[in-house]
Design a protein around this motif. Structure first.
Motif, PDB file in Angstrom:
ATOM      1  N   ALA A  90       0.831  -1.205   0.000  1.00  0.00           N
ATOM      2  CA  ALA A  90       0.000   0.000   0.000  1.00  0.00           C
ATOM      3  C   ALA A  90       0.870   1.261   0.000  1.00  0.00           C
ATOM      4  CB  ALA A  90      -0.932  -0.006   1.211  1.00  0.00           C
ATOM      5  N   LEU A  91       1.921   1.282   0.795  1.00  0.00           N
ATOM      6  CA  LEU A  91       2.801   2.453   0.840  1.00  0.00           C
ATOM      7  C   LEU A  91       3.507   2.669  -0.491  1.00  0.00           C
ATOM      8  CD1 LEU A  91       4.352   2.141   4.423  1.00  0.00           C
ATOM      9  CD2 LEU A  91       2.683   3.813   3.596  1.00  0.00           C
ATOM     10  N   VAL A  92       3.975   1.597  -1.101  1.00  0.00           N
ATOM     11  CA  VAL A  92       4.637   1.722  -2.404  1.00  0.00           C
ATOM     12  C   VAL A  92       3.641   2.231  -3.443  1.00  0.00           C
ATOM     13  CG1 VAL A  92       5.681   0.391  -4.288  1.00  0.00           C
ATOM     14  CG2 VAL A  92       6.430   0.021  -1.940  1.00  0.00           C
ATOM     15  N   GLY A  93       2.406   1.759  -3.399  1.00  0.00           N
ATOM     16  CA  GLY A  93       1.390   2.224  -4.344  1.00  0.00           C
ATOM     17  C   GLY A  93       1.077   3.696  -4.166  1.00  0.00           C
ATOM     18  N   VAL A  94       0.933   4.152  -2.928  1.00  0.00           N
ATOM     19  CA  VAL A  94       0.662   5.566  -2.675  1.00  0.00           C
ATOM     20  C   VAL A  94       1.840   6.424  -3.124  1.00  0.00           C
ATOM     21  CG1 VAL A  94       0.353   7.265  -0.826  1.00  0.00           C
ATOM     22  CG2 VAL A  94      -1.000   5.176  -0.837  1.00  0.00           C
ATOM     23  N   PHE A  95       3.046   5.978  -2.812  1.00  0.00           N
ATOM     24  CA  PHE A  95       4.241   6.728  -3.217  1.00  0.00           C
ATOM     25  C   PHE A  95       4.328   6.841  -4.738  1.00  0.00           C
ATOM     26  CE2 PHE A  95       8.798   6.835  -4.277  1.00  0.00           C
ATOM     27  CZ  PHE A  95       9.129   8.038  -3.685  1.00  0.00           C
ATOM     28  N   ALA A  96       4.077   5.739  -5.449  1.00  0.00           N
ATOM     29  CA  ALA A  96       4.132   5.763  -6.914  1.00  0.00           C
ATOM     30  C   ALA A  96       3.039   6.669  -7.489  1.00  0.00           C
ATOM     31  CB  ALA A  96       3.986   4.344  -7.459  1.00  0.00           C
ATOM     32  N   TYR A  97       1.846   6.626  -6.901  1.00  0.00           N
ATOM     33  CA  TYR A  97       0.760   7.482  -7.386  1.00  0.00           C
ATOM     34  C   TYR A  97       1.101   8.952  -7.181  1.00  0.00           C
ATOM     35  CZ  TYR A  97      -3.680   9.896  -7.588  1.00  0.00           C
ATOM     36  OH  TYR A  97      -4.672  10.787  -7.891  1.00  0.00           O
ATOM     37  N   LEU A  98       1.634   9.295  -6.017  1.00  0.00           N
ATOM     38  CA  LEU A  98       1.967  10.690  -5.755  1.00  0.00           C
ATOM     39  C   LEU A  98       3.084  11.179  -6.667  1.00  0.00           C
ATOM     40  CD1 LEU A  98       1.703  10.863  -1.871  1.00  0.00           C
ATOM     41  CD2 LEU A  98       0.137  11.801  -3.568  1.00  0.00           C
ATOM     42  N   PHE A 107       1.358  11.785 -10.015  1.00  0.00           N
ATOM     43  CA  PHE A 107       0.487  12.955  -9.950  1.00  0.00           C
ATOM     44  C   PHE A 107       1.311  14.233  -9.944  1.00  0.00           C
ATOM     45  CE2 PHE A 107      -1.971  16.093  -7.525  1.00  0.00           C
ATOM     46  CZ  PHE A 107      -3.110  16.132  -8.303  1.00  0.00           C
ATOM     47  N   ASN A 108       2.369  14.298  -9.151  1.00  0.00           N
ATOM     48  CA  ASN A 108       3.207  15.495  -9.086  1.00  0.00           C
ATOM     49  C   ASN A 108       3.948  15.721 -10.392  1.00  0.00           C
ATOM     50  OD1 ASN A 108       2.462  16.180  -6.508  1.00  0.00           O
ATOM     51  ND2 ASN A 108       4.109  15.038  -5.549  1.00  0.00           N
ATOM     52  N   ARG A 109       4.374  14.675 -11.060  1.00  0.00           N
ATOM     53  CA  ARG A 109       5.077  14.819 -12.333  1.00  0.00           C
ATOM     54  C   ARG A 109       4.149  15.409 -13.379  1.00  0.00           C
ATOM     55  NH1 ARG A 109       7.357   9.505 -13.904  1.00  0.00           N
ATOM     56  NH2 ARG A 109       8.728   9.976 -12.166  1.00  0.00           N
ATOM     57  N   ASN A 110       2.891  14.981 -13.406  1.00  0.00           N
ATOM     58  CA  ASN A 110       1.937  15.518 -14.379  1.00  0.00           C
ATOM     59  C   ASN A 110       1.586  16.964 -14.068  1.00  0.00           C
ATOM     60  OD1 ASN A 110       1.808  13.174 -15.835  1.00  0.00           O
ATOM     61  ND2 ASN A 110      -0.010  12.404 -14.796  1.00  0.00           N
ATOM     62  N   GLU A 111       1.516  17.326 -12.819  1.00  0.00           N
ATOM     63  CA  GLU A 111       1.137  18.681 -12.443  1.00  0.00           C
ATOM     64  C   GLU A 111       2.277  19.671 -12.660  1.00  0.00           C
ATOM     65  OE1 GLU A 111      -1.782  20.078 -11.331  1.00  0.00           O
ATOM     66  OE2 GLU A 111      -2.633  18.185 -11.982  1.00  0.00           O
ATOM     67  N   THR A 112       3.517  19.272 -12.466  1.00  0.00           N
ATOM     68  CA  THR A 112       4.622  20.217 -12.530  1.00  0.00           C
ATOM     69  C   THR A 112       5.119  20.450 -13.953  1.00  0.00           C
ATOM     70  OG1 THR A 112       6.189  18.435 -12.093  1.00  0.00           O
ATOM     71  CG2 THR A 112       5.413  19.717 -10.204  1.00  0.00           C
ATOM     72  N   HIS A 113       4.739  19.608 -14.905  1.00  0.00           N
ATOM     73  CA  HIS A 113       5.250  19.765 -16.260  1.00  0.00           C
ATOM     74  C   HIS A 113       4.376  20.676 -17.117  1.00  0.00           C
ATOM     75  CE1 HIS A 113       8.760  17.266 -16.140  1.00  0.00           C
ATOM     76  NE2 HIS A 113       8.085  16.333 -15.509  1.00  0.00           N
ATOM     77  N   HIS A 114       3.328  21.248 -16.542  1.00  0.00           N
ATOM     78  CA  HIS A 114       2.506  22.189 -17.297  1.00  0.00           C
ATOM     79  C   HIS A 114       3.148  23.561 -17.227  1.00  0.00           C
ATOM     80  CE1 HIS A 114      -0.754  19.551 -18.222  1.00  0.00           C
ATOM     81  NE2 HIS A 114      -0.936  19.227 -16.960  1.00  0.00           N
TER      82      HIS A 114
END
Length: 65
Positions: free
Chosen positions: A18-26, A29-36
Motif C-alpha cells: 500500500a505504501l509503495v502504491g501511494v508513493f508511486a501514485y503521488l 500525480f506530481n510529475r503531471n502537475e509540474t510539467h505544465h
C-alpha cells in the motif's frame, strides 16, 4: 489454524504494498502537475457577438382601408 507470525508477515507485506502504491501514485500525480507551463494552455478566446441584423417581420400587417 494460521500461526501468528504468518499473519504478521502478511499484514506487513500488505502495508508495504500500500505504501509503495501511494508513493508511486503521488510521484506520477506530481510529475503531471509540474510539467505544465503557461504556454501549454492557450488563453481563452473572447466570444464574438453575432452581427447585428435588422429585424424584419415575417408577416406583414394587413392594410387598413
Amino acid at each position: 489454524m494460521v500461526d501468528g507470525w504468518i499473519t504478521a508477515v502478511v499484514l506487513i507485506f500488505g502495508i508495504a504494498v500500500a505504501l509503495v502504491g501511494v508513493f508511486a501514485y503521488l510521484r506520477m500525480f506530481n510529475r503531471n502537475e509540474t510539467h505544465h507551463s503557461p504556454t501549454d494552455i492557450p488563453p481563452p478566446t473572447p466570444v464574438k457577438p453575432a452581427p447585428a441584423e435588422e429585424v424584419v417581420p415575417a408577416v406583414k400587417p394587413p392594410r387598413e382601408s
